[in-house]
Design a protein around this motif. Structure first.
Motif, short mmCIF file in Angstrom:
data_model
loop_
_atom_site.label_atom_id
_atom_site.label_comp_id
_atom_site.label_asym_id
_atom_site.label_seq_id
_atom_site.Cartn_x
_atom_site.Cartn_y
_atom_site.Cartn_z
N GLY A 1 39.30 35.94 32.52
CA GLY A 1 40.48 36.54 31.90
C GLY A 1 41.77 36.08 32.55
O GLY A 1 41.80 35.67 33.71
N TYR A 2 42.85 36.18 31.77
CA TYR A 2 44.16 35.70 32.20
C TYR A 2 44.98 36.83 32.79
O TYR A 2 46.12 37.05 32.41
CB TYR A 2 44.87 35.11 30.99
CG TYR A 2 45.81 33.98 31.31
CD1 TYR A 2 46.56 33.96 32.47
CD2 TYR A 2 45.96 32.92 30.43
CE1 TYR A 2 47.42 32.93 32.75
CE2 TYR A 2 46.82 31.88 30.70
CZ TYR A 2 47.55 31.89 31.86
OH TYR A 2 48.41 30.87 32.14
N ASN A 3 44.39 37.58 33.69
CA ASN A 3 45.08 38.63 34.42
C ASN A 3 44.16 39.08 35.54
O ASN A 3 43.10 39.66 35.28
CB ASN A 3 45.43 39.82 33.51
CG ASN A 3 46.21 40.90 34.22
OD1 ASN A 3 46.20 41.00 35.44
ND2 ASN A 3 46.88 41.74 33.46
N GLU A 4 44.56 38.80 36.77
CA GLU A 4 43.68 39.05 37.90
C GLU A 4 43.36 40.52 38.11
O GLU A 4 42.38 40.86 38.77
CB GLU A 4 44.29 38.48 39.19
CG GLU A 4 45.45 39.27 39.78
CD GLU A 4 46.78 39.04 39.09
OE1 GLU A 4 47.77 39.67 39.48
OE2 GLU A 4 46.83 38.22 38.14
N ALA A 5 44.15 41.41 37.51
CA ALA A 5 43.96 42.85 37.75
C ALA A 5 43.41 43.59 36.52
O ALA A 5 43.25 44.80 36.57
CB ALA A 5 45.27 43.49 38.18
N ARG A 6 43.10 42.88 35.46
CA ARG A 6 42.66 43.58 34.25
C ARG A 6 41.33 44.29 34.44
O ARG A 6 41.04 45.27 33.75
CB ARG A 6 42.58 42.62 33.07
CG ARG A 6 41.35 41.73 33.04
CD ARG A 6 41.39 40.73 31.90
NE ARG A 6 40.12 40.01 31.80
CZ ARG A 6 39.15 40.35 30.98
NH1 ARG A 6 39.29 41.39 30.17
NH2 ARG A 6 38.02 39.67 30.94
N VAL A 7 40.53 43.83 35.41
CA VAL A 7 39.23 44.45 35.63
C VAL A 7 39.36 45.88 36.12
O VAL A 7 38.44 46.69 35.95
CB VAL A 7 38.40 43.62 36.63
CG1 VAL A 7 38.03 42.28 36.03
CG2 VAL A 7 39.14 43.44 37.93
N VAL A 8 40.50 46.21 36.75
CA VAL A 8 40.68 47.56 37.27
C VAL A 8 40.58 48.58 36.14
O VAL A 8 39.85 49.57 36.23
CB VAL A 8 42.03 47.69 38.00
CG1 VAL A 8 42.27 49.13 38.44
CG2 VAL A 8 42.08 46.75 39.20
N VAL B 1 31.81 45.07 39.80
CA VAL B 1 32.49 43.88 39.31
C VAL B 1 33.43 43.33 40.37
O VAL B 1 34.06 44.07 41.12
CB VAL B 1 33.24 44.18 38.00
CG1 VAL B 1 34.50 45.01 38.26
CG2 VAL B 1 33.61 42.90 37.27
N ARG B 2 33.48 41.99 40.45
CA ARG B 2 34.38 41.30 41.39
C ARG B 2 34.97 40.08 40.67
O ARG B 2 34.53 39.71 39.59
CB ARG B 2 33.62 40.85 42.65
CG ARG B 2 33.00 41.98 43.46
CD ARG B 2 34.04 42.87 44.13
NE ARG B 2 33.42 43.91 44.95
CZ ARG B 2 33.12 45.11 44.51
NH1 ARG B 2 33.36 45.45 43.24
NH2 ARG B 2 32.58 46.01 45.33
N THR B 3 35.96 39.44 41.31
CA THR B 3 36.60 38.28 40.71
C THR B 3 36.62 37.11 41.69
O THR B 3 36.50 37.30 42.90
CB THR B 3 38.05 38.59 40.28
OG1 THR B 3 38.80 39.03 41.42
CG2 THR B 3 38.08 39.66 39.21
N PHE B 4 36.76 35.90 41.14
CA PHE B 4 36.87 34.72 42.00
C PHE B 4 37.66 33.63 41.28
O PHE B 4 37.83 33.66 40.06
CB PHE B 4 35.49 34.20 42.42
CG PHE B 4 34.66 33.59 41.31
CD1 PHE B 4 34.65 32.20 41.11
CD2 PHE B 4 33.88 34.38 40.48
CE1 PHE B 4 33.88 31.64 40.09
CE2 PHE B 4 33.10 33.82 39.46
CZ PHE B 4 33.10 32.44 39.27
N VAL B 5 38.17 32.69 42.07
CA VAL B 5 38.82 31.50 41.53
C VAL B 5 38.12 30.28 42.12
O VAL B 5 37.42 30.38 43.13
CB VAL B 5 40.33 31.46 41.87
CG1 VAL B 5 41.08 32.57 41.17
CG2 VAL B 5 40.55 31.53 43.38
#
Length: 408
Positions: free
Chosen positions: A277-284, A296-300
């Motif tokens: 997704g194009y927003n690093e905080a949308r998962v919150v 859930v976690r995120t990475f680049v």
């Protein structure tokens, strides 16, 4: 009489344009103390998108009272449709109307390009702003280029969002660090990864990341257009990669999610173990509403992460340019950017270089808890890549259908 009318009109318009330029230059040449004094006890009208209540509350309930207290400025937020406002400015420019109604505009991307090319902007003002000079890394690519258009000081960065991959940490122990590792992960976990088709904004952004990864330096691609021979040559690596992973994608690549919403739904059902997704905080918000699990976690990836920086600008005929500059400068203050970062409010990432802040200010930024699912500002900043010229979007869409969907 008619023969004399057109030259007369052109002469008057040229005179107005020259007067605009001289008046603009006069203000831009003043020192900051004079600009700040001239802005005191005035009204500044901020035209911006009004579709998000958290953003509106940030302006109305935090920024406006602060500007009133500090400078006596009455900040009035005006919801706008950007193309309509630009058309109005174009009409005013053609008519030589020097006293407009817009002081500050939230603008970026294609709209900024159109405004700059049509001479609808006030001038190169951002390097005058003390907070821009003190806290913003002006050499950063994401502040120099706006969707392929050189900024040249005609707008000041206000905030940014960034592309990230999303995974379930209970199913994926260690996320990939490169596109090569991602390909290997897909081969080891057949059916558990896919991406939206290229007509979707997020799916197209995935392709733009792949294209970026074919170049050693991001600056190389930023200076090119899609019809350049080298772009065509490098893009061959994109299609090779996508064809390589296709057989191991969800449903063996016979179909692709039509949108990021569909991909998120597959992720929520456990059919795939990653989304993006194009927003690093949308998962919150996704976790809070129960759409994503707490794990859930995120990475680049190490090749970088495309981000969208959005900007504030000043129209050529702003009635209160001094007030506009003071407002923009205040919105770039550590206090304003820290408030905007708070997940309880807007929750958007800062454009400030945190390393340039005082120790106390930096500690305040580092103390903001955006949740375990959101990467820290330093990691995001190091990975940040500017958006490519907007003409790459339809080009990649066409080439994806040609090289991936229709042929091998």
């Amino acid at each position: 009489m008619r023969k004399r009318l057109l030259p007369l009109v052109l002469t008057l318009l040229a005179a107005c344009s020259t007067a605009d330029g001289e008046e603009n230059q006069e203000v831009l040449n003043k020192d900051w103390g004079e600009i700040e004094a001239g802005a005191a006890d005035t009204e500044v009208r901020l035209y911006m998108w009004g579709g998000d209540e958290a953003i509106n509350s940030y302006i109305d309930e935090w920024a406006a009272p602060r500007l009133e207290d500090l400078h006596g400025i009455k900040l009035t937020r005006v919801p706008m449709d950007t193309p309509d406002v630009l058309q109005r400015l174009q009409t005013e420019r053609q008519a030589g109307q020097r006293d407009g109604s817009v002081d500050v505009m939230w603008i970026n991307g294609e709209n900024f390009r159109n405004a700059k090319e049509r001479d609808l902007l006030y001038g190169s003002f951002s390097d005058i702003l003390p907070n821009m000079e003190q806290y913003v890394d002006e050499n950063s690519l994401d502040h120099q280029v706006d969707f392929g258009t050189d900024v040249d000081g005609y707008e000041a960065p206000w905030g940014k969002v960034q592309f990230v991959f999303v995974y379930d940490s209970e199913k994926v122990d260690t996320p990939p660090e490169s596109f090569e590792e991602l390909a290997e992960w897909i081969e080891d976990n057949p059916g558990k990864f896919t991406y939206p088709e290229a007509t979707d904004f997020t799916g197209n952004a995935f392709l733009r990341h792949l294209l970026y990864s074919q170049f050693d330096e991001p600056e190389e691609l930023l200076q090119m257009r899609s019809d350049d021979d080298e772009v065509e040559e490098k893009a061959a690596g994109v299609w090779q990669y996508l064809n390589r992973i296709e057989v191991n994608l969800w449903r063996e690549g016979q179909t692709y999610p039509a949108s990021i919403t569909e991909l998120d739904r597959l992720f929520w059902r456990g059919e795939v173990w990653m989304t993006m997704g194009y927003n690093e905080a949308r998962v919150v918000n996704k976790v809070e509403e129960g759409s994503f699990p707490d794990s859930v976690r995120t990475f680049v990836l190490d090749s970088g992460s495309i981000g969208n920086t959005h900007f504030l600008s000043i129209p050529f005929n702003a009635p209160n340019p001094k007030g506009a500059m003071v407002v923009i400068n205040e919105l770039l203050s550590p206090e304003a950017q820290l408030e905007k970062l708070s997940p309880e409010g807007w929750g958007e990432n800062t454009v400030l270089d945190v390393s340039l802040l005082l120790d106390e200010e930096r500690s305040a930024f580092e103390a903001v808890d955006r949740g375990e699912s959101v990467l820290d500002a330093e990691t995001l900043g190091e990975a940040f890549l500017p958006e490519l010229d907007a003409q790459f979007v339809p080009w990649l869409e066409e080439k994806w259908f040609e090289n991936v969907v229709s042929g091998e």
